[in-house]
Design a protein around this motif. Structure first.
Motif, mmCIF file in Angstrom:
data_model
loop_
_atom_site.group_PDB
_atom_site.id
_atom_site.type_symbol
_atom_site.label_atom_id
_atom_site.label_comp_id
_atom_site.label_asym_id
_atom_site.label_seq_id
_atom_site.Cartn_x
_atom_site.Cartn_y
_atom_site.Cartn_z
ATOM 1 N N TYR A 25 8.038 -4.233 21.344
ATOM 2 C CA TYR A 25 7.783 -5.515 20.688
ATOM 3 C C TYR A 25 6.550 -5.379 19.801
ATOM 4 O O TYR A 25 5.421 -5.265 20.279
ATOM 5 C CB TYR A 25 7.575 -6.586 21.749
ATOM 6 C CG TYR A 25 7.604 -8.014 21.245
ATOM 7 C CD1 TYR A 25 8.699 -8.498 20.522
ATOM 8 C CD2 TYR A 25 6.561 -8.882 21.498
ATOM 9 C CE1 TYR A 25 8.739 -9.808 20.070
ATOM 10 C CE2 TYR A 25 6.595 -10.196 21.061
ATOM 11 C CZ TYR A 25 7.687 -10.652 20.345
ATOM 12 O OH TYR A 25 7.724 -11.955 19.901
ATOM 13 N N VAL A 26 6.775 -5.381 18.471
ATOM 14 C CA VAL A 26 5.702 -5.097 17.520
ATOM 15 C C VAL A 26 4.577 -6.123 17.621
ATOM 16 O O VAL A 26 3.401 -5.791 17.448
ATOM 17 C CB VAL A 26 6.280 -5.060 16.089
ATOM 18 C CG1 VAL A 26 5.168 -4.969 15.056
ATOM 19 C CG2 VAL A 26 7.237 -3.882 15.945
ATOM 20 N N PHE A 27 4.919 -7.375 17.917
ATOM 21 C CA PHE A 27 3.905 -8.425 17.936
ATOM 22 C C PHE A 27 2.963 -8.303 19.137
ATOM 23 O O PHE A 27 1.897 -8.912 19.157
ATOM 24 C CB PHE A 27 4.571 -9.805 17.976
ATOM 25 C CG PHE A 27 5.536 -10.030 16.850
ATOM 26 C CD1 PHE A 27 5.102 -10.077 15.541
ATOM 27 C CD2 PHE A 27 6.889 -10.200 17.098
ATOM 28 C CE1 PHE A 27 5.983 -10.288 14.499
ATOM 29 C CE2 PHE A 27 7.785 -10.412 16.079
ATOM 30 C CZ PHE A 27 7.336 -10.447 14.767
ATOM 31 N N LEU B 280 1.218 -3.821 10.479
ATOM 32 C CA LEU B 280 0.603 -3.929 11.797
ATOM 33 C C LEU B 280 -0.892 -3.689 11.719
ATOM 34 O O LEU B 280 -1.693 -4.478 12.243
ATOM 35 C CB LEU B 280 1.256 -2.951 12.775
ATOM 36 C CG LEU B 280 0.692 -2.956 14.202
ATOM 37 C CD1 LEU B 280 0.788 -4.349 14.816
ATOM 38 C CD2 LEU B 280 1.433 -1.941 15.073
ATOM 39 N N GLY C 95 7.502 -6.442 12.374
ATOM 40 C CA GLY C 95 8.171 -7.056 13.515
ATOM 41 C C GLY C 95 9.510 -7.676 13.163
ATOM 42 O O GLY C 95 10.296 -7.988 14.054
#
Length: 405
Positions: A14-16, A338, A357
């Motif tokens: 999960y990028v966030f 990011l 994301g």
């Protein structure tokens, strides 16, 4: 015990989460974080909707199981909404179903119609449930680049031509989260024609259909024959500031609605009946609150875009949604979304959502949600202006951020 669950291991990290951890740590240190990360409406649900919930919940008869397809009155209210907003007549018994938010509806329909190895065309960047709902269901995702300077129609034609096996469905989302792109009815007509020629279904997400600042966005169901191939997901979350209530709809193609109805009958008993009654009051009641929400987001949009322009960051002004899709300033573009998001958080006390994301084609953008008031937006723009004015050398201190507030 080593655990290696098949569906879980298909999901990417999960990028966030990394930005969320940094945000939590900064707040734990007492720092003031202006949070534009999550599209979580900050306004209270309109009073007449809340009052209807309270009135209904006092009746103990409403505390029993509800029905997974939604109470008849709410389905009729959604049909009435389609008639007055889009001029589309909907059969409330066979062409619409109540969902636990549009996100749940799309994920459950993915489970209903996707077989192992089925190919789904999904725009990239896109809201994460659009690809991953089908990935969880066992499908194969063909990511199709979309963006302000990209010919999405040409891209889906090319993707379909080279897919083996042929795709079974196409996901679309206008007004778009995260890009805020909008389309007109002619564009939808081309998509319907594409679906007919390619013998596939269209799953259209229009959760932001009522958050617009120019011409009202159309529904794909306005296109003649669209119901032969398309289903549309709507939500009350943004329109009526009801995100936590989890009420949405799927409307359109009878076969898809029947499939979703059947699978939901095994999975849930529907939303709590008082919530459905209150949602009916939202759709049937006074709509001034919708216009007020629209104006609130418009005013925030204008403050944000003007403030960022004054800071030296040119961001396109969105025509719809509660988001700005902001290209990373050129001196920082090499960092990717990011690292740039982490930089803004660390140096400016401003949290945004990294474009990565939403898919790899979003990595040169960040998404800014209009969920802070105008004063806080101005505060964020001042902090960003100092940071960019310093050449991005990281000279903005925590103390300066506090003083700016």
């Amino acid at each position: 015990m080593d655990v290696d669950f098949h569906r879980i291991k298909r999901l990417p990290p999960y990028v966030f989460e990394e930005v969320n951890r940094m945000k939590a740590a900064a707040r734990a240190r007492g720092e003031d974080i202006i949070d534009f990360g999550m599209g979580n409406p900050d306004a209270a649900t309109p009073a007449h909707i809340v009052e209807k919930l309270v009135e209904t919940v006092r009746d103990g008869r409403t505390h029993r199981y509800s029905t997974s397809r939604g109470i008849p009155g709410l389905r009729r209210a959604n049909a009435a909404y389609y008639a007055r907003r889009f001029g589309v007549e909907i059969d409330p018994d066979s062409e619409t179903i109540v969902t636990l938010g549009s996100k749940e509806g799309l994920a459950n329909l993915a489970m209903a119609i996707t077989g192992p190895g089925d190919v789904i065309l999904v725009p990239n960047p896109s809201y994460p449930i659009h690809p991953y709902g089908f990935m969880i269901a066992g499908g194969v995702i063909r990511h199709v680049e979309i963006g302000p300077n990209t010919d999405f129609l040409a891209n889906i034609e090319r993707a379909a031509r080279h897919c083996v096996p042929a795709p079974v469905a196409l996901v679309i989302n206008f007004p778009s989260n995260p890009t805020a792109m909008t389309v007109d009815l002619d564009y939808y007509a081309e998509l319907v024609d594409f679906a007919r020629r390619r013998n596939l279904y269209i799953l259209s997400d229009v959760a932001y259909a009522e958050i617009y600042f120019g011409a009202p966005p159309p529904s794909i169901l306005q296109v003649p024959g669209a119901r032969d191939v398309a289903v549309e997901f709507t939500s009350l979350s943004k329109t009526y500031s009801m995100p936590g209530w989890r009420i949405g709809f799927a409307t359109g193609n009878k076969a898809l609605i029947a499939a979703l109805t059947r699978i939901k009958s095994y999975l849930d008993y529907g939303a709590f009946t008082p919530i459905q009654v209150a949602a009916t009051a939202a759709l049937n009641g006074p709509q001034d609150c919708v216009a007020e929400a629209r104006n609130r987001y418009r005013e925030r949009r204008d403050v944000l875009i003007q403030g960022l322009a004054a800071a030296g960051w040119d961001v396109p002004s969105p025509e719809a949604t509660m988001f700005a899709w902001a290209p990373i300033p050129e001196p920082f573009r090499h960092l990717g979304s990011l690292e740039f998001s982490k930089l803004l958080l660390r140096e400016c006390g401003v949290a945004v959502a990294p474009g990565l994301g939403f898919g790899e084609y979003g990595d040169d953008h960040v998404r800014i949600a209009l969920v802070e008031n105008e004063q806080r937006i101005r505060q964020a723009c001042r902090s960003i202006r100092r940071f960019l004015g310093s050449g991005g050398t990281g000279t903005t201190s925590d103390r300066e951020r506090v003083l700016a507030s």
